[in-house]
Design an enzyme around this catalytic site. Structure first.
Site, short mmCIF file in Angstrom:
data_model
loop_
_atom_site.label_atom_id
_atom_site.label_comp_id
_atom_site.label_asym_id
_atom_site.label_seq_id
_atom_site.Cartn_x
_atom_site.Cartn_y
_atom_site.Cartn_z
N HIS A 52 78.45 57.82 36.50
CA HIS A 52 78.54 56.44 36.28
C HIS A 52 79.18 56.33 34.71
O HIS A 52 79.42 55.21 34.24
CB HIS A 52 77.09 55.43 36.31
N ASP A 102 74.56 62.28 40.12
CA ASP A 102 75.15 61.45 39.04
C ASP A 102 75.87 62.25 37.97
O ASP A 102 75.44 62.36 36.83
CB ASP A 102 74.18 60.36 38.41
N SER A 116 72.20 58.66 29.06
CA SER A 116 72.91 59.09 30.36
C SER A 116 73.64 60.25 30.11
O SER A 116 74.63 59.95 29.07
CB SER A 116 73.58 57.90 30.84
N1 ARG Z 1 70.10 52.64 35.54
C1 ARG Z 1 71.15 53.75 35.05
C2 ARG Z 1 71.48 53.22 33.66
O1 ARG Z 1 71.15 52.15 33.23
C3 ARG Z 1 72.23 53.85 35.80
C4 ARG Z 1 73.05 52.86 36.11
C5 ARG Z 1 74.13 53.07 36.95
N2 ARG Z 1 74.20 53.18 38.37
C6 ARG Z 1 73.98 52.22 39.38
N3 ARG Z 1 73.54 52.24 40.60
N4 ARG Z 1 74.22 50.89 39.14
O2 ARG Z 1 72.45 53.03 33.17
N1 GLU Z 2 71.34 54.97 32.99
C1 GLU Z 2 71.10 54.52 31.45
C2 GLU Z 2 72.39 54.96 30.85
O1 GLU Z 2 73.47 54.52 31.35
C3 GLU Z 2 70.03 55.77 31.14
C4 GLU Z 2 68.75 55.02 31.55
C5 GLU Z 2 67.83 54.73 31.04
O2 GLU Z 2 67.95 53.53 30.54
O3 GLU Z 2 66.84 55.38 30.44
O4 GLU Z 2 72.44 55.57 29.56
#
Ligand code: ARG
Ligand code: GLU
Length: 667
Positions: free
Chosen positions: A87, A209, A600
């Protein structure tokens, strides 16, 4: 007698240490990690502070990068090979994708250096060094002078002076930036984004990921603009990979760039977030998502069209739900209030601090409505398109969007009218609603002007410029650029004093500065948690779980056929392990590291500093850790490095990349 004595002792203990330094809480400054090293070693870490951060020799910090200004990445070979999340590489992968070469769907595997794909807008930064400059600034040197000097130390250096503890300390960060970063590999989205938004922020998780890039440099190994003559960068340090696997309780360390936390805010601000802001924003987005989801279900073209929009709305929407829930569950507002009262009692006879809590509360009372209005405006009026471009209008899907876009406009106007404090509602909006009879009727008028080419857009423009004017008025009232959080210039000043006082008063607490996208170390251990009464969530998932979720009918769960075949043949090669008596492949694991957005792609390391995984998420109920870390609940989610290697090898057929990696011999 003994029991009573114990009870009293416990009660006294609870009274003095209202907020003890919790076990695995904290995002520590690498240059000050010597202050934590005893605790780290007591918890299992085997290396030294100098191994983590040093300016005299290569250290782990030289293997970690800020990836494109918002994620973390790490070096995994001596030839510039870099690992980050799928991502985080998404934009680059998407940019290289076309109908003929759909790398998002099918994945991309460079089979030689020549096939690696350059990216125009992609950079990584290494931290050269960090140092406290509080004294230099106190002695009269300006930030600009300090930054200018630091930048002149090397080619393509960047520098920034960042506040810690609301300005009680200032740190200089010097970075070396590389602009030639090429895409090496990405798994198909059905692996890299497996589970999509449904599984986002969720455990048990099965997302691979990850993506791979390579940093290129000039022949002198220094940063250089893209050139076919550039050569793979030779980093000072890269991580050795451990395939020995993880077990519950194992020490873990995360090294990366967490973006934004607010651990020291007053109970008033916590109540604002959990009781006012999050619920309002969640409700507004629930309505938006309902409209978009219905449209997506009605038409495959709309499903694709709204996919990215849906993902970005849903990401924060789910995060806020966990945050509000967690804060409520933990009673953070009440415990913070008790903490403030304790501080205020101590501060009573100290002129520097005696009024600080009351002054902070007064300032929150002054700005809360204005800030709330800003948030609601941003989520509603400001979330609508200002126009539809000619390219958009030319798309085949455009006419199909009309009903959805119209419904969104009406929903958002209605929400704005009902939720934004009326003294901060845009005058043009109030007039429009009065004339049309309702926010929905007004929305219909405005929408028609927006939708129909050649329509009279005077009213639309007036509303837009009035909205921008209102937002800048609120910005002026708050007097600060840090509008990410409920904040103002005055609050910043008051917090400087408050934090100084807290550190004098609460001498048992282990203070660490809030995350601000500077390099930090977090440490903890591999660990599951009690999800519900009697329901324990184990910290490791496996390929068997992917197969259980596999469903060719559901886009997010439709795995590549190759993965099904591998499961059927059990030809896992050296990536197979036996877990609970089953032969399988490990996929993701949970740990107790304190992380946030920006982490991330961060390396997750074992006690010897070897790479065991790649951080990419938290469970949604953990997201409260941006404000209060709950040891019982807060868990970060990592992809197991063995799954990354398995996919590179068995799905990508790119095992030639292993030749440049270093694998630990320890089992
Ligand atoms: N929750 C993660 C973060 O805050 C991953 C986001 C990307 N993935 C998704 N399925 N939208 O960024
Ligand atoms: N998916 C998050 C990022 O893009 C990390 C998840 C979180 O907030 O811990 O940094």
């Amino acid at each position: 007698m003994r029991i009573i004595g114990q009870a009293i002792a416990l009660a006294m203990l609870a009274a003095v240490s209202v907020q003890p330094a919790r076990a695995d809480e904290g995002m520590w400054l690498p240059s000050l990690i010597s202050e934590r090293i005893d605790d780290m070693r007591a918890k299992g870490f085997r290396l030294t502070a100098e191994d983590i951060y040093s300016i005299n020799k290569a250290s782990m910090k030289d293997a970690v990068v800020l990836f494109n200004g918002g994620c973390t990445g790490e070096l995994i070979s001596g030839e510039g090979l870099l690992l980050t999340n799928h991502h985080c590489g998404y934009d680059a992968i998407q940019t290289h994708s076309s109908v003929e070469h759909d790398y998002l769907t099918h994945g991309f595997w460079a089979m030689s250096r020549q096939q690696e794909l350059p990216n125009k807008e992609l950079n990584v930064r290494f931290l050269v060094r960090m140092e406290e400059v509080t004294d230099r600034i106190a002695a009269g040197e300006t930030k600009e002078e300090i930054i200018r000097k630091a930048k002149s130390e090397g080619r393509n250096y960047r520098a920034a002076v960042e506040q810690m503890y609301y300005g009680n300390q200032q740190f200089l960060f010097v970075y070396e930036q590389f602009d030639d970063v090429r895409l090496v590999a990405a798994p198909p989205s059905s692996i890299g984004k497996f589970g999509g938004d449904t599984d986002n922020w969720i455990w048990p998780r099965h997302t691979g990921d990850f993506s791979l890039f390579r940093i290129y440099a000039g022949k002198d190994n220094k940063p250089a603009a893209y050139s076919p003559d550039n050569v793979p960068y030779r980093p000072k340090r890269h991580f050795t990979i451990s395939t020995a696997g993880v077990r519950e309780g194992d020490f873990t360390m995360i090294y990366g760039f967490p973006g934004n936390t607010q651990e020291y805010i007053l109970s008033d601000a916590v109540a604002y977030v959990a009781e006012r802001s999050d619920p309002a924003k969640i409700a507004i987005r629930t309505g938006r998502l309902d409209i978009i989801t219905a449209a997506q279900a009605s038409d495959p073209a709309l499903r694709i069209h709204y996919a990215a929009k849906h993902a970005s709305i849903a990401n924060a929407w789910k995060k806020w739900q966990g945050e509000a829930l967690g804060i409520g569950r933990l009673g953070t507002v009440a415990s913070k209030r008790a903490y403030e009262e304790g501080f205020a009692a101590w501060a009573q006879d100290k002129p520097e601090y005696s009024r600080i809590v009351a002054d902070l509360k007064a300032e929150y009372a002054r700005i809360a409505d204005a800030y709330f209005a800003r948030e609601i405006t941003r989520e509603t009026l400001d979330a609508l398109p200002a126009r539809y471009t000619a390219e958009e209008r030319a798309e085949a899907v455009f006419p199909q969007r009309k009903a959805t876009e119209r419904a969104l406009c009406q929903w958002l106007f209605g929400q704005y009218a009902r939720r934004c404090p009326v003294q901060y509602q845009v005058p043009e909006f109030l007039d429009g609603v009065a004339a049309a009879g309702s926010p929905e009727a007004y929305a219909a008028q405005i929408f028609d002007a927006l939708w129909l080419q050649g329509a009279d857009t005077t009213a639309l423009h007036a509303l837009h410029s009035d909205t921008k004017r209102m937002l800048s008025h609120i910005g002026w009232m708050l007097g600060t650029k840090s509008l990410r959080n409920l904040n103002s210039a005055r609050l910043n000043e008051l917090y400087t004093t408050y934090i100084k006082g807290l550190r004098e008063w609460d001498t048992d607490r282990a203070f660490y500065p809030d995350a601000n996208l500077t390099l930090r170390v977090a440490y903890g251990h591999v660990g599951g948690y009690e999800y519900a009464d009697g329901e324990y969530h184990k910290p490791q998932t496996t390929l068997d779980g992917i197969i259980a979720k596999d469903n060719p009918e559901i886009y997010d769960y439709d795995i590549p056929q190759a993965l099904r075949d591998l499961y059927a043949s059990k030809a896992y090669g050296r990536w197979g392990t036996t877990i609970d008596g089953r032969k399988t492949v490990p996929v993701c694991f949970l740990a107790t590291n304190h992380t946030t957005g920006g982490n991330s792609g961060s390396p997750i390391l074992n006690a010897r500093g070897e790479l065991i995984g790649l951080n990419f998420d938290r469970t949604w109920r953990s997201t409260m850790s941006d404000i209060a870390f709950d040891e019982a609940i807060c868990r970060n989610i990592a992809v197991d490095i063995r799954y990354v290697l398995f996919v590179i090898d068995r799905i990508g057929g790119a095992d030639y990349l292993f030749d440049e990696m270093d694998f630990s011999r320890r089992k």
